[in-house]
Design an enzyme around this catalytic site. Structure first.
Site, PDB file in Angstrom:
ATOM      1  N   GLU A  86       0.838  -1.194   0.000  1.00  0.00           N
ATOM      2  CA  GLU A  86       0.000   0.000   0.000  1.00  0.00           C
ATOM      3  C   GLU A  86       0.878   1.251   0.000  1.00  0.00           C
ATOM      4  O   GLU A  86       1.674   1.462   0.929  1.00  0.00           O
ATOM      5  CB  GLU A  86      -0.947   0.005   1.201  1.00  0.00           C
ATOM      6  CG  GLU A  86      -2.003   1.088   1.112  1.00  0.00           C
ATOM      7  CD  GLU A  86      -3.152   0.880   2.085  1.00  0.00           C
ATOM      8  OE1 GLU A  86      -3.822   1.861   2.413  1.00  0.00           O
ATOM      9  OE2 GLU A  86      -3.377  -0.273   2.503  1.00  0.00           O
ATOM     10  N   LYS A 264      -8.159  -1.085  11.165  1.00  0.00           N
ATOM     11  CA  LYS A 264      -7.440  -1.567   9.988  1.00  0.00           C
ATOM     12  C   LYS A 264      -6.294  -0.623   9.668  1.00  0.00           C
ATOM     13  O   LYS A 264      -5.190  -1.049   9.290  1.00  0.00           O
ATOM     14  CB  LYS A 264      -8.398  -1.675   8.796  1.00  0.00           C
ATOM     15  CG  LYS A 264      -7.788  -2.297   7.536  1.00  0.00           C
ATOM     16  CD  LYS A 264      -7.215  -1.277   6.580  1.00  0.00           C
ATOM     17  CE  LYS A 264      -6.704  -1.933   5.301  1.00  0.00           C
ATOM     18  NZ  LYS A 264      -6.058  -0.949   4.401  1.00  0.00           N
ATOM     19  N   ASP A 280       4.387 -13.484  12.438  1.00  0.00           N
ATOM     20  CA  ASP A 280       3.095 -14.015  11.984  1.00  0.00           C
ATOM     21  C   ASP A 280       2.055 -12.899  11.937  1.00  0.00           C
ATOM     22  O   ASP A 280       1.485 -12.527  12.963  1.00  0.00           O
ATOM     23  CB  ASP A 280       2.650 -15.123  12.934  1.00  0.00           C
ATOM     24  CG  ASP A 280       1.430 -15.897  12.435  1.00  0.00           C
ATOM     25  OD1 ASP A 280       0.710 -15.362  11.566  1.00  0.00           O
ATOM     26  OD2 ASP A 280       1.208 -17.024  12.908  1.00  0.00           O
ATOM     27  N   HIS A 378      -3.182   9.519  -0.529  1.00  0.00           N
ATOM     28  CA  HIS A 378      -3.133   8.140  -1.001  1.00  0.00           C
ATOM     29  C   HIS A 378      -3.072   8.082  -2.519  1.00  0.00           C
ATOM     30  O   HIS A 378      -2.254   7.353  -3.084  1.00  0.00           O
ATOM     31  CB  HIS A 378      -4.367   7.393  -0.494  1.00  0.00           C
ATOM     32  CG  HIS A 378      -4.438   5.974  -0.971  1.00  0.00           C
ATOM     33  ND1 HIS A 378      -3.677   4.968  -0.420  1.00  0.00           N
ATOM     34  CD2 HIS A 378      -5.171   5.397  -1.954  1.00  0.00           C
ATOM     35  CE1 HIS A 378      -3.943   3.828  -1.044  1.00  0.00           C
ATOM     36  NE2 HIS A 378      -4.855   4.056  -1.968  1.00  0.00           N
TER      37      HIS A 378
END
Length: 427
Positions: A86, A264, A280, A378
Site C-alpha cells: 500500500e 485496519k 506471523d 493516497h
C-alpha cells in the site's frame, strides 16, 4: 485462456524439483500467459530456503520494503523497515513521527512474554469438582510442561501459571484449562502447542474427561504492548484539527462500522513491520481484533485526548506476540536484514517499536480524514502505480504521475490518454 482439461490431482508434487513443478503447472493450464521463468527467479532468497518454508513451493511474491524515518522511540532514533504493497503507509508513518519529535516521539511499555495454551475438556461429569482437581495438580502440571522445553526453562521461561474456566456451550459444560507460558524471545506457538499436547493425557487421567482441542490462543492479552505520544497543537494545524481528530476517535470508539476501518489503519503499520521481520501477521491481526472486543463491543484499539496544554495525546494498547527466534524470522534472509536495520536485541524491543508504528499510522490516518481527506495523499502516491499499469516506461513514469495528480482523476484510462498525448508530442 484455453480452459484446462487436466486434473489437479498431481501425485507427489512436493517431491518434484522446482522446474518440474512449474512444468506440471504449465501442463495443467495448457495455453496461458503463465511464465515458468518468472517463478524460477526467486530474487534474493534461494529456492531451497523457500522450499523449506512451505509445502509445494514454486516461487516467491516480492513485497516492497520501505523504511520509515523520523521515529524516536523511548529516546532512541530508529529506522523502521516496513513490508507493504500500500503506497501511502510508509509516508504516513514518516509524517506522523516528524510532527511529534519536539515532544520526544513515542514512549512505550510492554508486559511479560506470557502466552496462553488452551485445552478443552469435554464429557465432564462434575465441572466444579473437575476444576478443583486440576488446580490441585498444578505442581505436576508445571513439571510436565517444563519437561517439554528444558532450554526455554533454562533461559528463564516456561510454565508460569494455571487458569481453569468452566464454560457452558449450550450443549454441555466444558472445562477450559489455560497454561501460562513465558516464551522469552520466541513468539512461542510451537513450545506452547507442544506443552498442551503433552499435558492432555494427564488431565484426562485426573478428571476422566476427554481432551478435545489443544492449541495456543492468539488472544495474547497477557502479552501487551503500549505506546503513547504527544503532538503539539501548532504542529498538526491548530485546535480545529485537534478537535476534529478527537471527534473522529470518539466516532470509532462507539461505532463498530467505523472502528473496523479505524483499526485496519492501525494494522496497516503494524502488519508491515510484522511481515518485514518474518513474524506471523495473521496471529497479530487476530489478537488485535479480538482485543478490540474486550468490553463486549468492537471498539477503537487506540485512545485520544488532550494534555494540560491542549496538545493532542494518543495511546495504543494491544497484544503483541512477536519473536526473534524460530519460524521465518530466523530462516528468511530478508527478515534477518530487516532486523539488522532495526538494531534490536530482544522481542520486547520489536513489540515496542511495532506498537509505536501502529500509533503513528493511526494519527496520520485520522488527520488525513478530517483535513484533506484520505484520497489526496493516497492517490498521489497511487498515481505512480497507475502510470506503470498504463504502460509508462521508466523515463515516462514521473511525468505521467505528475499530470495524473494535476488532473484529479487517478484512473488507468486517464493515464493511458496522458501517455498517448506525451508520446505523440515527443514522436
Amino acid at each position: 485462456m484455453q480452459e484446462s482439461t487436466s486434473s489437479s490431482r498431481i501425485s507427489s508434487f512436493y517431491k518434484l524439483e522446482h522446474q518440474q513443478r512449474l512444468e506440471k503447472i504449465a501442463e495443467f493450464l495448457g495455453e496461458s500467459n503463465f511464465s515458468q521463468d518468472h517463478f524460477l527467479n526467486t530474487g534474493n532468497t534461494e529456492f531451497q530456503t523457500v522450499d523449506n518454508m512451505i509445502e509445494n513451493a514454486i516461487g516467491t511474491m516480492n513485497i516492497p520494503i520501505g523504511v520509515a524515518t523520523n521515529m524516536i522511540i523511548d529516546g532512541k532514533d530508529r529506522l523502521i523497515p516496513m513490508a507493504t504493497e500500500e503506497s501511502s503507509v510508509v509516508a504516513a508513518v514518516c509524517n506522523a513521527a516528524r510532527q511529534c519529535r519536539a515532544t520526544g516521539g513515542f514512549y512505550t511499555h510492554t508486559s511479560e512474554h506470557i502466552m496462553i495454551g488452551q485445552i478443552q475438556l469435554i464429557d465432564v461429569i462434575n465441572p466444579m469438582i473437575t476444576k478443583q482437581v486440576i488446580l490441585e495438580n498444578e505442581h505436576d502440571i508445571k513439571a510436565i510442561c517444563n519437561d517439554v522445553d528444558p532450554l526455554l526453562v533454562k533461559l528463564g521461561g516456561g510454565f508460569k501459571g494455571l487458569e481453569v474456566r468452566v464454560l457452558d456451550d449450550g450443549h454441555e459444560y466444558n472445562i477450559i484449562v489455560h497454561i501460562l507460558v513465558d516464551t522469552c524471545d520466541a513468539m512461542g506457538a510451537n513450545a506452547v502447542n507442544s506443552m498442551v499436547e503433552a499435558l492432555s493425557p494427564a488431565l484426562e487421567g485426573w478428571t476422566s474427561a476427554k481432551a478435545n482441542m489443544r492449541i495456543l490462543s492468539n488472544l495474547a492479552d497477557k502479552r501487551l504492548s503500549m505506546a503513547r505520544a504527544t503532538w503539539p497543537t501548532d504542529e498538526i494545524g491548530g485546535e480545529a484539527v485537534r478537535d476534529a481528530m478527537l471527534s473522529a476517535f470518539r466516532f470509532a470508539d462507539t461505532d463498530p462500522y467505523r472502528a473496523a476501518t479505524h483499526n485496519k489503519g492501525i494494522m496497516n503499520g503494524i502488519s508491515a513491520v510484522i511481515l518485514a521481520t518474518g513474524n506471523d501477521t495473521r496471529a497479530i491481526e487476530a489478537g488485535a481484533h479480538a482485543y478490540a472486543c474486550k468490553t463486549g463491543q468492537y471498539r477503537s484499539l487506540s485512545s485520544w485526548g488532550v494534555d494540560k496544554d491542549g496538545n493532542l495525546c494518543g495511546s495504543l494498547e494491544l497484544p503483541m506476540a512477536v519473536g526473534l527466534i524460530g519460524g521465518a524470522t530466523k530462516v528468511h534472509p530478508t527478515a534477518q536484514q530487516n532486523l539488522e536495520i532495526l538494531n534490536i536485541d530482544s522481542a520486547d524491543e520489536l513489540a515496542r517499536i511495532t506498537c509505536a508504528v501502529g500509533l503513528a499510522q493511526n494519527f496520520a490516518a485520522m488527520k488525513a480524514l478530517v483535513t484533506t481527506g484520505i484520497q489526496k495523499g493516497h492517490m498521489s502516491l497511487h498515481a505512480k502505480n497507475i502510470a506503470v499499469m498504463a504502460g509508462a516506461k521508466a523515463h515516462e513514469v514521473d511525468k505521467v504521475t505528475e499530470l495524473l495528480v494535476q488532473s484529479g482523476k487517478v484512473r488507468i484510462d486517464v493515464a493511458q490518454e496522458i501517455l498517448a498525448t506525451l508520446r505523440h508530442k515527443s514522436g
